[in-house]
Design a protein around this motif. Structure first.
Motif, PDB file in Angstrom:
ATOM      1  N   GLU A  38      12.316 -15.158 -39.588  1.00  0.00           N
ATOM      2  CA  GLU A  38      13.428 -14.648 -38.784  1.00  0.00           C
ATOM      3  C   GLU A  38      13.740 -15.638 -37.668  1.00  0.00           C
ATOM      4  O   GLU A  38      12.851 -16.048 -36.924  1.00  0.00           O
ATOM      5  N   PHE A  39      15.003 -16.008 -37.576  1.00  0.00           N
ATOM      6  CA  PHE A  39      15.503 -16.866 -36.504  1.00  0.00           C
ATOM      7  C   PHE A  39      16.208 -15.963 -35.504  1.00  0.00           C
ATOM      8  O   PHE A  39      17.088 -15.196 -35.870  1.00  0.00           O
ATOM      9  N   VAL A  40      15.817 -16.055 -34.240  1.00  0.00           N
ATOM     10  CA  VAL A  40      16.406 -15.245 -33.175  1.00  0.00           C
ATOM     11  C   VAL A  40      17.201 -16.172 -32.266  1.00  0.00           C
ATOM     12  O   VAL A  40      16.664 -17.161 -31.757  1.00  0.00           O
ATOM     13  N   LEU A  41      18.485 -15.854 -32.092  1.00  0.00           N
ATOM     14  CA  LEU A  41      19.359 -16.650 -31.231  1.00  0.00           C
ATOM     15  C   LEU A  41      19.792 -15.831 -30.037  1.00  0.00           C
ATOM     16  O   LEU A  41      19.868 -14.599 -30.115  1.00  0.00           O
ATOM     17  N   THR A  42      20.114 -16.503 -28.963  1.00  0.00           N
ATOM     18  CA  THR A  42      20.502 -15.836 -27.738  1.00  0.00           C
ATOM     19  C   THR A  42      21.687 -16.547 -27.104  1.00  0.00           C
ATOM     20  O   THR A  42      21.949 -17.717 -27.396  1.00  0.00           O
ATOM     21  N   ALA A  43      22.395 -15.821 -26.254  1.00  0.00           N
ATOM     22  CA  ALA A  43      23.511 -16.396 -25.492  1.00  0.00           C
ATOM     23  C   ALA A  43      23.723 -15.549 -24.249  1.00  0.00           C
ATOM     24  O   ALA A  43      23.577 -14.319 -24.288  1.00  0.00           O
ATOM     25  N   ASP A  44      24.054 -16.206 -23.163  1.00  0.00           N
ATOM     26  CA  ASP A  44      24.375 -15.495 -21.928  1.00  0.00           C
ATOM     27  C   ASP A  44      25.762 -14.869 -22.008  1.00  0.00           C
ATOM     28  O   ASP A  44      26.008 -13.814 -21.439  1.00  0.00           O
ATOM     29  N   ARG A  45      26.658 -15.558 -22.716  1.00  0.00           N
ATOM     30  CA  ARG A  45      28.032 -15.066 -22.924  1.00  0.00           C
ATOM     31  C   ARG A  45      28.375 -15.148 -24.404  1.00  0.00           C
ATOM     32  O   ARG A  45      27.935 -16.065 -25.093  1.00  0.00           O
ATOM     33  N   LEU A  46      29.193 -14.235 -24.843  1.00  0.00           N
ATOM     34  CA  LEU A  46      29.589 -14.209 -26.241  1.00  0.00           C
ATOM     35  C   LEU A  46      30.767 -15.143 -26.488  1.00  0.00           C
ATOM     36  O   LEU A  46      31.660 -15.260 -25.662  1.00  0.00           O
ATOM     37  N   ALA A  47      30.740 -15.777 -27.643  1.00  0.00           N
ATOM     38  CA  ALA A  47      31.861 -16.604 -28.089  1.00  0.00           C
ATOM     39  C   ALA A  47      32.868 -15.689 -28.783  1.00  0.00           C
ATOM     40  O   ALA A  47      32.504 -14.632 -29.319  1.00  0.00           O
ATOM     41  N   ASP A  48      34.129 -16.063 -28.770  1.00  0.00           N
ATOM     42  CA  ASP A  48      35.158 -15.264 -29.445  1.00  0.00           C
ATOM     43  C   ASP A  48      34.815 -15.132 -30.917  1.00  0.00           C
ATOM     44  O   ASP A  48      34.338 -16.083 -31.525  1.00  0.00           O
ATOM     45  N   PRO A  49      34.981 -13.979 -31.485  1.00  0.00           N
ATOM     46  CA  PRO A  49      35.579 -12.755 -30.964  1.00  0.00           C
ATOM     47  C   PRO A  49      34.560 -11.796 -30.338  1.00  0.00           C
ATOM     48  O   PRO A  49      34.865 -10.630 -30.127  1.00  0.00           O
ATOM     49  N   GLY A  50      33.348 -12.280 -30.044  1.00  0.00           N
ATOM     50  CA  GLY A  50      32.298 -11.437 -29.487  1.00  0.00           C
ATOM     51  C   GLY A  50      30.965 -11.665 -30.182  1.00  0.00           C
ATOM     52  O   GLY A  50      30.206 -10.734 -30.399  1.00  0.00           O
ATOM     53  N   PHE A  51      30.693 -12.921 -30.546  1.00  0.00           N
ATOM     54  CA  PHE A  51      29.481 -13.287 -31.265  1.00  0.00           C
ATOM     55  C   PHE A  51      28.551 -14.106 -30.383  1.00  0.00           C
ATOM     56  O   PHE A  51      29.006 -14.914 -29.573  1.00  0.00           O
ATOM     57  N   VAL A  52      27.236 -13.948 -30.593  1.00  0.00           N
ATOM     58  CA  VAL A  52      26.281 -14.958 -30.121  1.00  0.00           C
ATOM     59  C   VAL A  52      26.532 -16.201 -30.960  1.00  0.00           C
ATOM     60  O   VAL A  52      26.767 -17.285 -30.456  1.00  0.00           O
ATOM     61  N   THR A  53      26.487 -16.020 -32.260  1.00  0.00           N
ATOM     62  CA  THR A  53      26.806 -17.035 -33.263  1.00  0.00           C
ATOM     63  C   THR A  53      27.260 -16.276 -34.500  1.00  0.00           C
ATOM     64  O   THR A  53      26.663 -15.258 -34.850  1.00  0.00           O
ATOM     65  N   ASP A  54      28.268 -16.760 -35.162  1.00  0.00           N
ATOM     66  CA  ASP A  54      28.699 -16.174 -36.429  1.00  0.00           C
ATOM     67  C   ASP A  54      27.572 -16.385 -37.447  1.00  0.00           C
ATOM     68  O   ASP A  54      27.103 -17.506 -37.640  1.00  0.00           O
ATOM     69  N   PHE A  55      27.106 -15.320 -38.071  1.00  0.00           N
ATOM     70  CA  PHE A  55      26.024 -15.445 -39.045  1.00  0.00           C
ATOM     71  C   PHE A  55      26.350 -16.448 -40.145  1.00  0.00           C
ATOM     72  O   PHE A  55      25.459 -17.095 -40.690  1.00  0.00           O
ATOM     73  N   GLY A  56      27.626 -16.611 -40.470  1.00  0.00           N
ATOM     74  CA  GLY A  56      28.024 -17.575 -41.487  1.00  0.00           C
ATOM     75  C   GLY A  56      27.674 -19.006 -41.117  1.00  0.00           C
ATOM     76  O   GLY A  56      27.483 -19.855 -41.994  1.00  0.00           O
ATOM     77  N   GLU A  57      27.568 -19.278 -39.818  1.00  0.00           N
ATOM     78  CA  GLU A  57      27.220 -20.627 -39.372  1.00  0.00           C
ATOM     79  C   GLU A  57      25.747 -20.960 -39.578  1.00  0.00           C
ATOM     80  O   GLU A  57      25.325 -22.103 -39.371  1.00  0.00           O
ATOM     81  N   LEU A  58      24.969 -19.981 -40.018  1.00  0.00           N
ATOM     82  CA  LEU A  58      23.560 -20.210 -40.278  1.00  0.00           C
ATOM     83  C   LEU A  58      23.271 -20.578 -41.734  1.00  0.00           C
ATOM     84  O   LEU A  58      22.115 -20.713 -42.133  1.00  0.00           O
ATOM     85  N   ALA A  59      24.317 -20.789 -42.521  1.00  0.00           N
ATOM     86  CA  ALA A  59      24.160 -21.149 -43.936  1.00  0.00           C
ATOM     87  C   ALA A  59      23.249 -22.356 -44.151  1.00  0.00           C
ATOM     88  O   ALA A  59      22.500 -22.386 -45.137  1.00  0.00           O
ATOM     89  N   PRO A  60      23.258 -23.368 -43.276  1.00  0.00           N
ATOM     90  CA  PRO A  60      22.347 -24.501 -43.497  1.00  0.00           C
ATOM     91  C   PRO A  60      20.869 -24.106 -43.491  1.00  0.00           C
ATOM     92  O   PRO A  60      20.047 -24.761 -44.137  1.00  0.00           O
ATOM     93  N   VAL A  61      20.521 -23.037 -42.807  1.00  0.00           N
ATOM     94  CA  VAL A  61      19.131 -22.580 -42.789  1.00  0.00           C
ATOM     95  C   VAL A  61      18.738 -22.103 -44.181  1.00  0.00           C
ATOM     96  O   VAL A  61      17.701 -22.482 -44.711  1.00  0.00           O
ATOM     97  N   LYS A  62      19.562 -21.271 -44.771  1.00  0.00           N
ATOM     98  CA  LYS A  62      19.287 -20.765 -46.126  1.00  0.00           C
ATOM     99  C   LYS A  62      19.192 -21.913 -47.118  1.00  0.00           C
ATOM    100  O   LYS A  62      18.292 -21.946 -47.964  1.00  0.00           O
TER     101      LYS A  62
END
Length: 131
Positions: free
Chosen positions: A42-66
């Motif tokens: 499990e990869f846990v990501l954090t952010a102080d502020r959300l990026a538009d439209p309200g994400f820490v990170t779009d899960f789709g951007e984690l495709a390189p991990v898979k």
């Protein structure tokens, strides 16, 4: 409404199958023999502020991990593909380093921790220092 301070966290889990053995253990220790696990990472990501439209990170951007897990770790002998002794602790730290180098630079969120489970009832976690 009261203004709250804190950070947002998300997590994404991946599974893979692999074998390993550990050296330097007492004679007869079960982990000194080649054996396999159904790993969960499990990869846990954090952010102080959300990026538009309200994400820490779009899960789709984690495709390189898979992709990396499927191409590098799945159905391997971890002793043959990792530059560290393949304990869950070392695997978590190794994956955190890979993520920070290869994935995090393009993300709005930052990696907080990586958790590795070899079984349903045990895990090891590498938590990154505050950055």
């Amino acid at each position: 409404m009261t203004s709250l301070q804190g950070c947002h966290r998300i997590g994404k889990r991946y599974r893979f199958e692999a074998a390993h053995f550990l050296t330097g253990l007492p004679e007869g220790h079960q982990c000194s023999q080649m054996h396999g696990h159904s790993y969960e990472v499990e990869f846990v990501l954090t952010a102080d502020r959300l990026a538009d439209p309200g994400f820490v990170t779009d899960f789709g951007e984690l495709a390189p991990v898979k992709r990396m897990i499927d191409e590098t770790l799945d159905h391997t002998v971890l002793n043959e593909v990792l530059p560290v002794v393949p304990t869950s602790e070392n695997l978590a730290a190794h994956l955190a380093g890979w993520f920070v180098e290869h994935v995090e630079p393009s993300l709005p969120g930052r990696l907080a921790a990586v958790r590795v489970s070899e079984t349903a009832s045990s895990w090891a976690e590498f938590e990154l220092a505050e950055r």
